[in-house]
Design a protein around this motif. Sequence first.
Motif, mmCIF file in Angstrom:
data_model
loop_
_atom_site.group_PDB
_atom_site.id
_atom_site.type_symbol
_atom_site.label_atom_id
_atom_site.label_comp_id
_atom_site.label_asym_id
_atom_site.label_seq_id
_atom_site.Cartn_x
_atom_site.Cartn_y
_atom_site.Cartn_z
ATOM 1 N N LEU A 119 0.827 -1.197 0.000
ATOM 2 C CA LEU A 119 0.000 0.000 0.000
ATOM 3 C C LEU A 119 0.871 1.259 0.000
ATOM 4 O O LEU A 119 1.744 1.396 0.856
ATOM 5 N N PHE A 121 0.912 4.244 1.077
ATOM 6 C CA PHE A 121 0.469 5.269 2.013
ATOM 7 C C PHE A 121 1.395 5.299 3.219
ATOM 8 O O PHE A 121 1.950 4.269 3.604
ATOM 9 N N PRO A 122 1.504 6.456 3.871
ATOM 10 C CA PRO A 122 2.290 6.517 5.107
ATOM 11 C C PRO A 122 1.608 5.718 6.218
ATOM 12 O O PRO A 122 0.404 5.453 6.171
ATOM 13 N N ALA A 123 2.376 5.378 7.219
ATOM 14 C CA ALA A 123 1.831 4.694 8.396
ATOM 15 C C ALA A 123 0.767 5.574 9.050
ATOM 16 O O ALA A 123 0.814 6.805 8.950
ATOM 17 N N ASN A 124 -0.196 4.913 9.691
ATOM 18 C CA ASN A 124 -1.241 5.593 10.463
ATOM 19 C C ASN A 124 -2.059 6.580 9.621
ATOM 20 O O ASN A 124 -2.323 7.699 10.056
ATOM 21 N N SER A 125 -2.472 6.165 8.442
ATOM 22 C CA SER A 125 -3.183 7.061 7.522
ATOM 23 C C SER A 125 -4.710 6.984 7.603
ATOM 24 O O SER A 125 -5.382 7.975 7.342
ATOM 25 N N GLU A 147 0.497 -4.821 6.066
ATOM 26 C CA GLU A 147 0.302 -3.513 5.427
ATOM 27 C C GLU A 147 -0.953 -2.830 5.966
ATOM 28 O O GLU A 147 -0.951 -1.626 6.228
ATOM 29 N N ARG A 150 -0.124 -1.470 9.289
ATOM 30 C CA ARG A 150 0.783 -0.331 9.181
ATOM 31 C C ARG A 150 0.045 0.963 8.843
ATOM 32 O O ARG A 150 0.318 2.020 9.421
ATOM 33 N N VAL A 151 -0.907 0.910 7.907
ATOM 34 C CA VAL A 151 -1.562 2.148 7.450
ATOM 35 C C VAL A 151 -2.798 2.515 8.268
ATOM 36 O O VAL A 151 -3.348 3.597 8.094
ATOM 37 N N LYS A 153 -4.740 3.831 11.459
ATOM 38 C CA LYS A 153 -4.476 4.706 12.601
ATOM 39 C C LYS A 153 -4.703 3.938 13.902
ATOM 40 O O LYS A 153 -5.552 3.039 13.956
#
Length: 165
Positions: A119, A121-125, A147, A150-151, A153
């Motif tokens: 994915l 996207f940054p972490a916590n998105s 993943e 990771r993404v 929140k």
Amino acid sequence: MMNWEEAIIFLRTKPEYESILYDSYLNDAPVENVERFRSSGEFIETLSIVRKNFPKAKLLLEIGSGTGIAAAAFALEGYTVIATDPDVGEHTGCAAITRLKEKYQLTQLEVLESKGESLPFPANSFDLIYVRQALHHADDLIKMLQEISRVLKPGGGLIAVREHV
């Protein structure tokens, strides 16, 4: 061997599969499919679970969006949605989802070609990640779940529905 898009196109030519395609929201009536999905017990219950358990959720990632019916339904309910799919197809994939976005003029819906295992996207998105009938398509389910974790929140949620594995 046929890919998913080719299989759907082929099955649409076979009258004996008409009811299966209709019931699966895979017939060639995308707007009707969105409307039927939005009024389905499945979506109504999912929306109830989301609103009860994640009332502050605004940003939703759908992995394996397919025809885009769920992404469009969530966007029509006021969520900002990023719909991902590894396919670019006109019937099932990014082009199909984009057509729904344009038809409904959904400015809060973004479509992105991506696999769940990587994915972009940054972490916590994301507040919420929704996966409908897609976990079983993962090439590497562990990587896909990593993943997702990771993404997502902190305090966010994963809703996976209609999985047979």
